[in-house]
Design an enzyme around this catalytic site. Structure first.
Site, PDB file in Angstrom:
ATOM      1  N   THR A  93       1.033  -1.353   0.289  1.00  0.00           N
ATOM      2  CA  THR A  93       0.089  -0.305   0.037  1.00  0.00           C
ATOM      3  C   THR A  93       1.292   1.364  -0.109  1.00  0.00           C
ATOM      4  O   THR A  93       0.741   2.398   1.303  1.00  0.00           O
ATOM      5  CB  THR A  93      -0.607   0.285   1.671  1.00  0.00           C
ATOM      6  OG1 THR A  93      -0.390   0.079   2.888  1.00  0.00           O
ATOM      7  CG2 THR A  93      -1.986  -1.238   0.818  1.00  0.00           C
ATOM      8  N   GLU A 152       0.638  -5.275  11.288  1.00  0.00           N
ATOM      9  CA  GLU A 152       1.529  -6.537  10.979  1.00  0.00           C
ATOM     10  C   GLU A 152       2.427  -5.123  12.272  1.00  0.00           C
ATOM     11  O   GLU A 152       2.436  -4.857  11.396  1.00  0.00           O
ATOM     12  CB  GLU A 152       2.198  -7.031   9.836  1.00  0.00           C
ATOM     13  CG  GLU A 152       2.224  -6.141   8.902  1.00  0.00           C
ATOM     14  CD  GLU A 152       3.298  -5.554   9.013  1.00  0.00           C
ATOM     15  OE1 GLU A 152       4.980  -5.567   9.372  1.00  0.00           O
ATOM     16  OE2 GLU A 152       4.066  -4.458   7.965  1.00  0.00           O
ATOM     17  N   GLU A 156      11.792  -5.346   8.492  1.00  0.00           N
ATOM     18  CA  GLU A 156      12.434  -6.198   7.278  1.00  0.00           C
ATOM     19  C   GLU A 156      13.608  -6.641   8.465  1.00  0.00           C
ATOM     20  O   GLU A 156      14.359  -5.387   8.442  1.00  0.00           O
ATOM     21  CB  GLU A 156      12.948  -5.331   6.272  1.00  0.00           C
ATOM     22  CG  GLU A 156      12.196  -5.025   5.538  1.00  0.00           C
ATOM     23  CD  GLU A 156      12.012  -4.043   4.325  1.00  0.00           C
ATOM     24  OE1 GLU A 156      11.851  -3.427   4.402  1.00  0.00           O
ATOM     25  OE2 GLU A 156      13.197  -4.395   3.768  1.00  0.00           O
ATOM     26  N   LEU A 251      16.066   4.370  20.179  1.00  0.00           N
ATOM     27  CA  LEU A 251      16.469   5.741  21.051  1.00  0.00           C
ATOM     28  C   LEU A 251      17.591   5.376  20.704  1.00  0.00           C
ATOM     29  O   LEU A 251      18.696   6.767  20.669  1.00  0.00           O
ATOM     30  CB  LEU A 251      16.445   5.785  22.687  1.00  0.00           C
ATOM     31  CG  LEU A 251      15.086   6.383  23.677  1.00  0.00           C
ATOM     32  CD1 LEU A 251      15.161   6.520  24.813  1.00  0.00           C
ATOM     33  CD2 LEU A 251      14.585   7.693  23.092  1.00  0.00           C
ATOM     34  N   CYS A 261       8.288   2.256   5.483  1.00  0.00           N
ATOM     35  CA  CYS A 261       6.699   2.302   6.343  1.00  0.00           C
ATOM     36  C   CYS A 261       6.722   3.433   7.156  1.00  0.00           C
ATOM     37  O   CYS A 261       5.460   3.873   7.162  1.00  0.00           O
ATOM     38  CB  CYS A 261       7.738   0.927   7.380  1.00  0.00           C
ATOM     39  SG  CYS A 261       7.317  -0.742   6.974  1.00  0.00           S
TER      40      CYS A 261
HETATM   41  C1  UGA Z   1       9.340  -0.847  11.145  1.00  0.00           C
HETATM   42  C2  UGA Z   1       8.938  -0.874  12.754  1.00  0.00           C
HETATM   43  O1  UGA Z   1       9.791  -1.104  13.568  1.00  0.00           O
HETATM   44  C3  UGA Z   1       7.736  -2.524  12.478  1.00  0.00           C
HETATM   45  O2  UGA Z   1       6.847  -2.532  13.405  1.00  0.00           O
HETATM   46  C4  UGA Z   1       6.889  -2.500  11.398  1.00  0.00           C
HETATM   47  O3  UGA Z   1       6.055  -3.329  11.328  1.00  0.00           O
HETATM   48  C5  UGA Z   1       7.139  -2.049  10.021  1.00  0.00           C
HETATM   49  O4  UGA Z   1       8.032  -0.730   9.654  1.00  0.00           O
HETATM   50  C6  UGA Z   1       6.018  -1.659   8.887  1.00  0.00           C
HETATM   51  O5  UGA Z   1       5.094  -0.810   9.008  1.00  0.00           O
HETATM   52  O6  UGA Z   1       5.607  -2.411   8.309  1.00  0.00           O
HETATM   53  P1  UGA Z   1      10.902  -1.272   9.275  1.00  0.00           P
HETATM   54  O7  UGA Z   1      10.585   0.287   8.323  1.00  0.00           O
HETATM   55  O8  UGA Z   1      11.178  -2.742   9.082  1.00  0.00           O
HETATM   56  O9  UGA Z   1      10.219  -1.435  10.327  1.00  0.00           O
HETATM   57  O10 UGA Z   1      12.831  -1.184   9.940  1.00  0.00           O
HETATM   58  P2  UGA Z   1      12.981  -0.842  11.598  1.00  0.00           P
HETATM   59  O11 UGA Z   1      13.845  -1.751  12.450  1.00  0.00           O
HETATM   60  O12 UGA Z   1      12.259   0.149  12.432  1.00  0.00           O
HETATM   61  O13 UGA Z   1      13.871   0.799  11.326  1.00  0.00           O
HETATM   62  C7  UGA Z   1      13.325   2.408  10.486  1.00  0.00           C
HETATM   63  C8  UGA Z   1      14.310   3.072  10.493  1.00  0.00           C
HETATM   64  O14 UGA Z   1      14.935   3.462  12.108  1.00  0.00           O
HETATM   65  C9  UGA Z   1      15.350   2.518   9.284  1.00  0.00           C
HETATM   66  O15 UGA Z   1      15.942   3.824   8.596  1.00  0.00           O
HETATM   67  C10 UGA Z   1      16.644   2.460  11.222  1.00  0.00           C
HETATM   68  O16 UGA Z   1      17.650   2.535  11.020  1.00  0.00           O
HETATM   69  C11 UGA Z   1      15.693   3.376  12.162  1.00  0.00           C
HETATM   70  N1  UGA Z   1      16.105   3.468  13.225  1.00  0.00           N
HETATM   71  C12 UGA Z   1      15.635   3.148  14.014  1.00  0.00           C
HETATM   72  C13 UGA Z   1      17.112   4.949  14.161  1.00  0.00           C
HETATM   73  O17 UGA Z   1      17.091   5.679  13.446  1.00  0.00           O
HETATM   74  N2  UGA Z   1      16.986   4.781  15.695  1.00  0.00           N
HETATM   75  C14 UGA Z   1      16.643   3.560  16.587  1.00  0.00           C
HETATM   76  O18 UGA Z   1      16.601   3.194  17.320  1.00  0.00           O
HETATM   77  C15 UGA Z   1      15.611   2.546  16.154  1.00  0.00           C
END
Ligand code: UGA
Length: 442
Positions: A93, A152, A156, A251, A261
């Site tokens: 989506t 969900e 990833e 954090l 996402c």
């Molecule tokens: C995110 C959510 O964490 C999932 O729970 C959700 O299901 C998914 O989106 C979705 O809606 O499909 P994702 O996008 O795969 O998952 O990755 P994340 O691990 O959440 O990281 C997202 C971004 O935030 C990355 O660029 C990561 O490097 C960054 N990030 C994450 C930070 O800069 N700091 C953090 O403390 C955590």
């Protein structure tokens, strides 16, 4: 593998990383899964046990379930859903240019399901959708299937592990029975099962992603303040996160959140809030902070080297939106690379997922190892691949000519790099000595 007390046939429509995590996960629970995708070449790949994306554990599990005939993949929609107890919709989506979600793939699946005899199957929508969508799907399928919205929370790169070990199972449903039917698939996990209305479950997903994104933008603002005050964000946020009411996850300051996402879901939620005349300023600020955050890298580079970057070659570690994936969608690492190029710098990049990525090689060089990319004037870290932290600091110092490391993910060891004679600049990290050394000398 858990052996399900009653084996179900589960059709999975859409074999992106969410659909595949569901397919592998339900097969692990002992059910029979049949995957379908609109892309026949994707199906043929999966039939041969190959996946087009990098997900921990997926290749081994796929091979096992194919050979034990618990998982299969078909090019024909009707045979995928024929006789299924559950039909899971996990299609994309994406965002439209005005920030709203493009629901055409969900609508196409519902249009295919509508004329079929679904014999009491439960249709489970897992795609992220704006509130109200599932009610419309339920209306379209009324009389042939009950609808559940199961948000969900899979990340990833670790989607299969997240599926097998959820913090909670959320099921929005037309009836409590339909919600409980879906939750029963997870009953052996002993996790909280939350059955609610369809729209409430849609909002659980939207609010969860918005909160996680807000936490990251909060961490980035605190880190930016630490930069200005010569304080250490890792110390500050680490201690803040120890409060159980806050929690330490999400954090970690850096160049901002990327990927397919968070930004898309925030924009969609802001659009919904605007339409509902609800103030969305907290979410707008979350996006705005994130939009500005990658610029800190070029600002820091210019702070160290001056405004003209044309005589410098930058070694970049990491291109994907986070470590552990091969996904470049909305990667802020690519945004930073563009900014360096726009300021006249040359870039040689290394990413463990893109050793030979021809698509990017037009704009900048690709190196085939991290140390080869470090053969540059300045080293810039843009993705949190864990292996970067294991590279010997002396080997880095021996290559980086200007002895400058800009760590956009705070993954490297600042003191070890300084001991090796490097200037280390992180996000919210003190420029000179770390706090422990400060305490010892103070
Ligand atoms: C995110 C959510 O964490 C999932 O729970 C959700 O299901 C998914 O989106 C979705 O809606 O499909 P994702 O996008 O795969 O998952 O990755 P994340 O691990 O959440 O990281 C997202 C971004 O935030 C990355 O660029 C990561 O490097 C960054 N990030 C994450 C930070 O800069 N700091 C953090 O403390 C955590």
């Amino acid at each position: 593998m858990h052996v399900a007390s009653s084996r179900k046939k589960i059709a999975i429509i859409g074999t992106g990383y969410v659909g595949m995590a569901c397919a592998i996960g339900f097969a692990e629970f002992g059910h029979t899964v049949v995957g379908y995708d609109i892309l026949p070449e994707r199906i043929r790949l999966l039939q041969r046990g190959m996946t087009p994306y990098r997900e921990a554990g997926i290749a081994e599990a796929l091979a096992r379930h194919l050979s034990e005939e618990r998982a299969s993949f078909v090019e024909d929609f009707e045979s995928a859903v024929d006789g299924a107890d559950f039909i899971i919709i996990a299609v994309g989506t994406p965002s439209l240019s005005d920030g709203t979600a493009d629901l055409s793939a969900v609508e196409a699946v519902v249009a295919q399901l509508s004329p079929l005899h679904l014999n009491g199957a439960t249709v489970v929508l897992r795609s992220t959708v704006p509130p109200g969508t599932s009610d419309r799907v339920a209306l379209a399928l009324r009389g042939s299937a009950e609808v559940v919205y199961a948000p969900e929370f899979l990340r990833e790169g670790s989607a299969v592990a997240d599926f097998l070990s959820p913090d909670r199972v959320v099921a929005g449903a037309e009836s409590a029975e339909a919600g409980q039917r879906y939750c029963a698939l997870f009953s052996h996990l002993n996790r909280p099962m939350l059955v609610m209305s369809l729209i409430d479950a849609e909002l659980v997903k939207a609010a969860s992603n918005a909160f996680l994104a807000m936490k990251i933008s909060f961490a980035n603002q605190v880190a930016n303040l630490c930069d200005g005050l010569e304080a250490d964000a890792l110390e500050v946020l680490g201690a803040v996160g120890h409060d159980r009411r806050i929690g330490s996850m999400f954090l970690h300051p850096g160049i901002g959140f990327g990927g397919p996402c968070f930004e898309k879901d925030l924009k969609s939620l802001i659009h919904v809030m605007n339409t509902a005349n609800t103030n969305a300023s907290l979410l707008e600020a979350t996006l705005e902070i994130n939009d500005r955050q990658p610029r800190r890298i070029v600002e820091t580079i210019k702070d160290e080297l001056g405004d003209d970057l044309s005589s410098f070659r930058f070694g970049v570690w990491g291109l994907t939106f986070k470590g552990g994936t091969n996904d470049l969608r909305d990667s802020l690492a690519l945004r930073v690379v563009d900014e360096i190029l726009a300021a006249g710098g040359q870039v040689v990049a290394y990413d463990p997922s893109y050793r030979d990525g021809a698509t990017e090689s037009q704009r900048f060089e690709l190196a085939d190892s991290a140390l080869a990319a470090a053969d540059a004037d300045v080293l810039v870290v843009l993705t949190d691949w864990p292996q970067f932290a294991k590279i010997d600091e002396r080997a880095i110092a021996a290559r980086v000519r200007r002895r400058l490391v800009i760590d956009g993910r705070n993954v490297l060891d600042a003191s070890a790099l300084r001991d090796a004679g490097m200037t280390y600049r992180g996000i919210g990290r003190r420029r000179t000595v770390d706090s422990l050394e400060l305490a010892e000398t103070g």
